[in-house]
Scaffold this motif. Structure first.
Motif, short mmCIF file in Angstrom:
data_model
loop_
_atom_site.label_atom_id
_atom_site.label_comp_id
_atom_site.label_asym_id
_atom_site.label_seq_id
_atom_site.Cartn_x
_atom_site.Cartn_y
_atom_site.Cartn_z
N GLY A 1 0.86 -1.17 0.00
CA GLY A 1 0.00 0.00 0.00
C GLY A 1 0.90 1.22 0.00
O GLY A 1 1.76 1.38 -0.86
N LYS A 2 0.75 2.07 1.01
CA LYS A 2 1.64 3.23 1.17
C LYS A 2 2.81 2.94 2.09
O LYS A 2 3.67 3.79 2.30
CB LYS A 2 0.83 4.41 1.72
N LEU A 3 2.85 1.72 2.63
CA LEU A 3 3.88 1.39 3.61
C LEU A 3 5.15 0.88 2.92
O LEU A 3 5.15 0.54 1.74
CB LEU A 3 3.35 0.32 4.58
N ILE A 4 6.22 0.82 3.70
CA ILE A 4 7.54 0.41 3.21
C ILE A 4 7.73 -1.07 3.57
O ILE A 4 7.72 -1.44 4.75
CB ILE A 4 8.63 1.29 3.85
N PHE A 5 7.90 -1.92 2.56
CA PHE A 5 7.95 -3.38 2.71
C PHE A 5 9.36 -3.85 2.43
O PHE A 5 9.85 -3.78 1.30
CB PHE A 5 6.96 -3.98 1.72
N LEU A 6 10.05 -4.32 3.47
CA LEU A 6 11.48 -4.61 3.41
C LEU A 6 11.78 -6.10 3.51
O LEU A 6 11.17 -6.81 4.33
CB LEU A 6 12.19 -3.90 4.57
N PRO A 7 12.76 -6.57 2.73
CA PRO A 7 13.22 -7.96 2.90
C PRO A 7 14.07 -8.08 4.16
O PRO A 7 15.00 -7.30 4.38
CB PRO A 7 14.04 -8.22 1.63
N LEU B 1 16.47 -12.30 19.58
CA LEU B 1 16.85 -12.77 18.25
C LEU B 1 17.56 -11.65 17.50
O LEU B 1 17.51 -10.48 17.90
CB LEU B 1 15.63 -13.26 17.46
N ASP B 2 18.20 -12.02 16.40
CA ASP B 2 18.82 -11.05 15.49
C ASP B 2 18.05 -11.05 14.18
O ASP B 2 17.79 -12.12 13.62
CB ASP B 2 20.28 -11.41 15.22
N LEU B 3 17.65 -9.86 13.73
CA LEU B 3 17.08 -9.76 12.40
C LEU B 3 18.05 -8.99 11.52
O LEU B 3 18.78 -8.12 11.97
CB LEU B 3 15.69 -9.14 12.40
N ASP B 4 18.07 -9.38 10.24
CA ASP B 4 19.06 -8.87 9.30
C ASP B 4 18.35 -8.11 8.19
O ASP B 4 17.43 -8.64 7.54
CB ASP B 4 19.85 -10.04 8.72
N VAL B 5 18.76 -6.86 7.96
CA VAL B 5 18.22 -6.04 6.87
C VAL B 5 19.40 -5.64 5.98
O VAL B 5 20.23 -4.82 6.38
CB VAL B 5 17.51 -4.77 7.40
N GLY B 6 19.50 -6.25 4.81
CA GLY B 6 20.59 -5.92 3.90
C GLY B 6 21.97 -6.19 4.44
O GLY B 6 22.92 -5.49 4.11
#
Length: 294
Positions: free
Chosen positions: A37-43, A98-103
């Motif tokens: 939608g208008k939101l930012i969707f990140l892997p 936990l650890d989350l990874d973005v790029g």
């Protein structure tokens, strides 16, 4: 001749130093996102699994969807309930750190929330939410037109753009900027507005109940139960030197600015240094949609 050479070297040194000061900082990562939608969707990656999270600065902690948490095999350590944008409360679980990874950039989440996000009304299913905790840890530059999410180390970051710097306040793990609201009847209010990248609204505030142009509409879409309340027109929403005209928004006891306005800018969240930089893009003067009737 020697004097000229020395003077030339001095000038070159000054120019080199000037270039070093004004050159953009090197990012830790550049991530290409998709719209939700208008939101930012990140892997995002957790436990070597590729997932998709929406960026939600309104969430104090990063959140994992309940079904995704089961699929990834997260360990649940506590249960409870919490309030959201709608009425009532929703079940809340808490998982082990936990650890989350973005790029390739990691965020250690010491207290991840696990919530059912299947009924939040977004265009696409979400595996989770990247919350305010990520923005607190890094400097992030978001280009809604180019769909890039650029991450910087706070210690090395210096802003080199041409946008306006708004003072950013962090209070109780929430982000706020100054916002001025004006109605067509002359009523005016200066607010400290919560930044909510998880909201598709423009601006929300109870001042809109006194707008000459208002209607009943469905509000509170998100966690909890949506309900019917007033939405109305802010004749002007002012952020720093920028004005968004004739902006529809819902009543809300907590003044908020959402993605319908924020998408009109390249945003640099420098939370560690308490600044939000706004650079207007081609959508600055797009009309704000009228909400559906209640």
């Amino acid at each position: 001749m020697r004097a000229i050479l020395v003077r030339g070297l001095a000038i070159a040194a000054i120019l080199t130093a000037s270039t070093a000061v004004t050159s953009p900082p090197m990012p830790l990562a550049t991530v290409h996102f998709e719209p939700n939608g208008k939101l930012i969707f990140l892997p995002v990656t957790i436990e070597h699994r590729g997932l998709w999270f929406s960026l939600d600065s309104g969430a104090m902690h990063s959140v994992i969807d309940t079904a995704t948490a089961r699929r990834v095999g997260l360990h649940i350590v506590a249960q409870g309930r919490m309030a959201g944008a709608g009425h009532g409360t929703v079940p809340l679980e808490r998982a082990s750190p936990l650890d989350l990874d973005v790029g390739g950039v990691a965020l250690h989440v010491s207290d991840p929330y696990v919530i059912d996000l299947s009924h939040t009304g977004t265009a696409r299913r979400q595996d989770g939410l990247i919350g305010q905790d990520f923005l607190e840890a890094y400097v992030v530059r978001i280009d809604p037109v180019g769909r890039t999410f650029i991450i910087y180390a706070p210690s090395a970051f210096r802003y080199t753009g041409t946008g306006a710097a708004l003072p950013l306040t962090v209070r109780h793990e929430k982000l706020y900027i100054p916002m001025t609201l004006v109605l067509s009847n002359g009523l005016r209010a200066v607010r400290e507005a919560r930044i909510d990248t998880g909201s598709e609204d423009a601006a929300s505030d109870d001042l809109v109940r006194r707008s000459p142009e208002r209607r009943e509409s469905v509000v509170g879409v998100g966690l909890g139960h949506s309900y019917v309340d007033y939405s109305g027109v802010f004749e002007r929403v002012v952020l720093g030197p920028y004005t968004i005209a004739h902006a529809w928004g819902p009543a809300n006891p907590v003044p908020t600015v959402g993605m319908e306005i924020l998408r009109r800018f390249t945003l640099t969240f420098d939370v560690p240094h308490r600044r939000l930089y706004l650079e207007p893009n081609a959508h600055l003067h797009d009309p704000v949609p009228t909400p559906p009737p209640g």
